[in-house]
Design an enzyme around this catalytic site. Sequence first.
Site, PDB file in Angstrom:
ATOM      1  N   ASP A 128       0.765  -1.171   0.005  1.00 35.61           N
ATOM      2  CA  ASP A 128      -0.216   0.026   0.085  1.00 35.61           C
ATOM      3  C   ASP A 128       0.988   1.177   0.058  1.00 35.61           C
ATOM      4  O   ASP A 128       1.962   1.212   0.380  1.00 35.61           O
ATOM      5  CB  ASP A 128      -0.955  -0.023   1.185  1.00 35.61           C
ATOM      6  N   GLU A 138      -0.028  -1.294   5.594  1.00 38.65           N
ATOM      7  CA  GLU A 138       1.166  -0.981   6.352  1.00 38.65           C
ATOM      8  C   GLU A 138       1.176   0.497   6.841  1.00 38.65           C
ATOM      9  O   GLU A 138       1.236   0.993   8.114  1.00 38.65           O
ATOM     10  CB  GLU A 138       2.484  -1.301   5.745  1.00 38.65           C
TER      11      GLU A 138
HETATM   12 ZN   LIG Z   1       6.703   2.007   4.280  1.00 44.57          ZN
END
Ligand SMILES: [Zn+2]
Length: 397
Positions: free
Chosen positions: A87, A149
């Site tokens: 992401d 994340e």
């Molecule tokens: Zn990162």
Amino acid sequence: MDLDVEATEPAVSKETMAWITRLIGLDTTSRDTNLPLIDLVAAEVRRHGVEPVLVPNADGSKANLIATFPATDGSVHGGIVLSGHTDVVPVDGQEWSSAPFTPEVREGRLYGRGACDMKGFVGAVVARIGQIAAADLREPLHLAFSYDEEIGCLGAEDLVKDMVGRGLRPRACIVGEPTGMRVIRGHKSINLVRVDFRGVAAHSSLTPYGVNAIEHAAAFARFVRSVADEFREQGPYDDAFDVPYTTCTVNLIEGGIAVNTIPADCSLHFEFRSIGGVDSRALLERFRTELARIEGEMKAEHPQAGLDVTIVAAAPGLETAADAEVVRLAAAWGGEPSTEKVAYGTEAGLFDQGGIPTVVCGPGDITQAHSADEYVDLDQLARCEAFLDRVIAHLTT
Ligand SMILES: [Zn+2]
């Protein structure tokens, strides 16, 4: 003219550039699905004879991908993990000189959302899948790509759980977040907490009939600040960090509906980032204890008042020993040894907690991440490529 330019640009392989370009071209902002990217990588893994394990999120809109390339003897246990998140942060409100999802090379840099954080690393790994599959591996090589994340290391929790649950027991993991190819052994924990204060609305002239949610939230905000001051003044300290102590801060608060109404609702987000010497669970308990005290006061004003605590994210810190094998290996593969610890959290702490010794080492500078005109230097990508080639050579008989 063209030839001159090419001669001065660091050599990044065509395959790596093609993969990074493809990955940046897929907008995987954390609020959206990452499945187009995962499907693309899964197809590449399958094309080389390995069935990847996909670990979906609760509603199936996102997935982690784990691909284990077994040793020549068929073993899937032990070996090395190469890990990255898929992401990226949003580009909302940012002024870019070029289209963020159409990567562009200018003056020795590759520009694009995620170029640095961290599709540069992931692209360089994916570009090597054919090479990995064809190698006579002494030990397995695992690829581990996560979702979410950037909003609190949410996906990696299940990813690591899956690897632990299947007893893979890798002996080392490289998380390729941007460190300028330095080998980073430590970072702080990150804990993000939301508190919803539920008061009782009343006309603002009738204060005894209401419970003011903003005032109780404000009392808690003062408490967070007092704990922050205590850490700043009394430690414990770890000088390997830029900010060498545990930090706590209230970053978002929302409440009230009108100037003449006692607010029934106020929500507050706070975070704390703890260094190795501080027990983050005990610290969370300390905040919970204070919240319980405040809730008691609210209920004393009105039995219907109260508050709810939600842990938005809790990613453990990283404290890998200086003499750990993974530190030695990463340096042998071309990572630059470093005594510095970094302020930003990564998924490395989760791998470490899962019993997988981990360091952070990847191309690019964290200051080039998240901003408009995010870029990675091509020479960083070239160093990353050399690093990955040494990982594969190390595992090859
Ligand atoms: Zn990162």
